[in-house]
Design a protein around this motif. Structure first.
Motif, PDB file in Angstrom:
ATOM      1  N   THR A  37      48.343  39.161  43.296  1.00 29.85           N
ATOM      2  CA  THR A  37      49.302  39.265  42.193  1.00 29.85           C
ATOM      3  C   THR A  37      50.614  38.618  42.619  1.00 29.85           C
ATOM      4  O   THR A  37      51.625  39.287  42.901  1.00 29.85           O
ATOM      5  CB  THR A  37      49.510  40.737  41.788  1.00 29.85           C
ATOM      6  N   VAL A  38      50.588  37.280  42.695  1.00 30.51           N
ATOM      7  CA  VAL A  38      51.751  36.490  43.105  1.00 30.51           C
ATOM      8  C   VAL A  38      51.856  35.273  42.196  1.00 30.51           C
ATOM      9  O   VAL A  38      50.930  34.977  41.431  1.00 30.51           O
ATOM     10  CB  VAL A  38      51.624  36.037  44.575  1.00 30.51           C
ATOM     11  N   LYS A  39      52.975  34.571  42.280  1.00 31.09           N
ATOM     12  CA  LYS A  39      53.154  33.360  41.489  1.00 31.09           C
ATOM     13  C   LYS A  39      52.039  32.375  41.817  1.00 31.09           C
ATOM     14  O   LYS A  39      51.789  32.063  42.985  1.00 31.09           O
ATOM     15  CB  LYS A  39      54.516  32.732  41.766  1.00 31.09           C
ATOM     16  N   THR A  61      53.959  37.339  36.770  1.00 30.43           N
ATOM     17  CA  THR A  61      54.091  36.687  38.078  1.00 30.43           C
ATOM     18  C   THR A  61      54.828  35.357  37.999  1.00 30.43           C
ATOM     19  O   THR A  61      54.963  34.659  39.007  1.00 30.43           O
ATOM     20  CB  THR A  61      52.701  36.436  38.687  1.00 30.43           C
ATOM     21  N   SER A  63      53.839  32.662  36.629  1.00 26.31           N
ATOM     22  CA  SER A  63      52.846  31.625  36.928  1.00 26.31           C
ATOM     23  C   SER A  63      52.726  30.637  35.778  1.00 26.31           C
ATOM     24  O   SER A  63      52.969  30.970  34.616  1.00 26.31           O
ATOM     25  CB  SER A  63      51.476  32.267  37.190  1.00 26.31           C
TER      26      SER A  63
END
Length: 224
Positions: A37-39, A61, A63
């Motif tokens: 769960t990150v960019k 995120t 994204s």
């Protein structure tokens, strides 16, 4: 940066097998335990049933969401993350489409025909042909679509080994005494993963706003 591929069809499987995420990156399937769960850069090559969850992930995120499907819900309405609409992922084809977008209005007083052909199993909207028609001032109903393998082989000269995977487009512009024909052919699987890799690299290098982008804007800006 991780690249997440959404979808379970043939294109998604090809991308998971062949997509290069770039230096230090990794390619993971949506819904797997490997997704962090990150960019990220999320590549949507699915039917759309996961779209609500995908949008929430991208918004949370920060994204970017690369949409490969045509007729997507992302084509209209507000967006809260960078959304890149890609009716085609072959870079040479995209540059040809960008050229048509700039020059198409010059030919709108002439007779124009547009033919597209894909493998018989393709049932989705022919997004590349629709974009070409818009550039040329044609209605989507004026596109002639060919899915018959015999016609593809005999009339369009598609090699037998590529009947199961190809994309063919032909534009004919006429004024009676003169005619111009422009034709594009994409065979096989390789151009898709390579093109997506270039698009992913361009997305990584740009500080994108939370808005909708046409991939042709990337071409016009010299990003790919």
């Amino acid at each position: 940066m991780q690249v997440i591929v959404v979808g379970s069809g043939k294109l998604a499987r090809e991308l998971l097998a062949a997509l290069d995420a770039g230096h230090g990156g990794r390619v993971v399937p949506w819904g797997s335990g490997d997704v962090e769960t990150v960019k990220s850069i999320v590549v949507h090559a699915g039917s759309g049933r996961e779209m609500d969850d995908v949008r929430r992930f991208c918004e949370a995120t920060h994204s970017a969401l690369v949409e490969l499907a045509t007729g997507s819900v992302l084509e209209e309405g507000p967006v809260a993350c960078p959304v890149i609409l890609c009716p085609n992922t072959n870079i040479l084809m995209l540059k040809f489409m960008a050229m048509l977008g700039r020059s198409g209005p010059l030919f709108r007083s002439y007779r124009i025909g547009l033919v597209e052909s894909h493998q018989s199993g393709k049932t989705s909207v022919p997004g590349t042909a629709v974009s070409m028609a818009q550039a040329l001032g044609l209605d989507a109903s004026e596109i002639r679509s060919v899915r018959d393998a015999q016609v593809q082989q005999s009339t369009l000269q598609i090699p037998p080994e590529h009947l199961a995977r190809h994309a063919f487009h032909a534009v004919v512009i006429e004024d009676g005494a003169c005619s111009i024909r422009m034709e594009t052919r994409v065979y096989g699987d390789a151009p898709y993963a390579g093109g997506v890799a270039e698009i992913v690299a361009a997305v990584r290098q740009q500080a994108l706003e939370n808005r909708r982008y046409s991939i042709l804007e990337f071409i016009d800006n010299g990003w790919i």
